[in-house]
Design an enzyme around this catalytic site. Structure first.
Site, PDB file in Angstrom:
ATOM      1  N   LYS A  80       0.803  -1.238   0.000  1.00  0.00           N
ATOM      2  CA  LYS A  80       0.000   0.000   0.000  1.00  0.00           C
ATOM      3  C   LYS A  80       0.834   1.286   0.000  1.00  0.00           C
ATOM      4  O   LYS A  80       0.404   2.309  -0.525  1.00  0.00           O
ATOM      5  CB  LYS A  80      -0.970   0.019   1.186  1.00  0.00           C
ATOM      6  CG  LYS A  80      -2.145  -0.925   1.004  1.00  0.00           C
ATOM      7  CD  LYS A  80      -3.159  -0.764   2.119  1.00  0.00           C
ATOM      8  CE  LYS A  80      -4.374  -1.647   1.875  1.00  0.00           C
ATOM      9  NZ  LYS A  80      -5.522  -1.267   2.690  1.00  0.00           N
ATOM     10  N   ALA A 145      -4.086   0.716   8.759  1.00  0.00           N
ATOM     11  CA  ALA A 145      -5.557   0.827   8.807  1.00  0.00           C
ATOM     12  C   ALA A 145      -5.983   2.056   9.601  1.00  0.00           C
ATOM     13  O   ALA A 145      -6.963   2.718   9.270  1.00  0.00           O
ATOM     14  CB  ALA A 145      -6.157  -0.435   9.422  1.00  0.00           C
TER      15      ALA A 145
END
Length: 298
Positions: A80, A145
């Site tokens: 990511k 997250a």
């Protein structure tokens, strides 16, 4: 059970367009289940595939995807952040978070964005909607997250946002990594020891840690004692969706909290990505959710 998920594979031709997900490992990804269900429902000649790509092969894989005309792909752990240098453009929200989960081919380049924010806030804007401007969020964890959750809480306009972590070094890195972003002064970070004074203030309590995830289903990021501080009617949101409910959500429900698990976030971030790839406003969210529930036996 397995077979009905794979009917779409029988119709692949030379015209079939490619979508997928990259990760390492990627065999546990549920994205193919929900995206292929949506594509089948829409009657489109697309297929969504899992691509296992080791970190050292990321650049080569991107060139390969360009060569074979992949339309777009999802990005999961550990790519990511690593993928950012290989993109020709990145959306402001992905820039602010410093992480990309959705990539689309545009012209001769790749464009990255992040739909985790949209996925996270979707149930808080619809099913559990309230005036967030008077409310306080307490976010457990300071990993990738947590970044999307912080951005989501800022977007919802929460009055106070508190991020709580156990590791001092990671916590200060987390704070510093936002220094140049528009969100820098919109949240505060705290050590775990401060939870007893933070938890009573929470209207929204979010677990972004992997604690309590299958197979360690007996674990919760908060102890029974720490849960005692919760006010009733708090929204307790766990980004984990297996097991259902997690120990964390079971304990919060004992304190009269309102539970949300991570399945809806998974569905909604996927739906947002599909809209980008297909360049259309409507995608069959209901079918995506149902396909996941069937697959997980829920």
């Amino acid at each position: 059970m397995e077979n009905q998920n794979h009917n779409y594979c029988l119709n692949i031709t030379g015209k079939t367009k490619l979508l997928g997900v990259i990760g390492h490992p990627v065999e546990h990804s549920l994205s193919p289940v929900m995206h292929n269900a949506a594509l089948a429902k829409l009657g489109l000649d697309y297929v969504y595939l899992p691509f296992p790509i080791a970190p050292e092969n990321l650049e080569t894989a991107m060139a390969g995807f360009a060569a074979i005309g992949v339309v777009g792909f999802s990005v999961t752990i550990p790519h990511k952040q690593a993928i950012i240098p290989y993109l020709s453009e990145i959306s402001p929200i992905a820039q602010a978070i410093g992480a990309v989960n959705t990539v689309t081919r545009q012209g001769n380049g790749w464009v990255g964005t992040n739909t985790d924010v949209e996925g996270f806030i979707a149930p808080l804007q619809t099913t559990y909607h309230q005036d967030w401007s008077q409310k306080t969020a307490v976010i457990l964890g300071n990993g990738g997250a947590a970044r999307a959750v912080v951005a989501g809480c800022i977007q919802l306009g929460l009055a106070e946002i508190h991020v709580v972590g156990r590791n001092l070094q990671k916590l200060s890195q987390f704070r510093q990594s936002w220094q140049n972003s528009i969100f820098a002064d919109k949240f505060q970070v705290h050590y775990w020891e401060e939870l007893p004074k933070l938890i009573p203030q929470a209207n929204l309590l979010v677990n972004t840690t992997p604690v309590g995830m299958h197979p360690h289903i007996e674990n919760s990021p908060l102890s029974v004692d720490e849960m005692e501080y919760l006010s009733p009617n708090v929204i307790a949101y766990d980004l984990i969706y297996i097991p259902k409910p997690t120990r964390f959500l079971q304990l919060t429900e004992k304190q009269k909290a309102i539970p949300i698990d991570g399945l809806e976030m998974l569905v909604q971030q996927g739906a947002a990505a599909l809209k980008i790839w297909l360049q259309q406003e409507k995608v069959p969210v209901k079918e995506m959710r149902q396909a996941l529930q069937n697959h997980l036996g829920l």
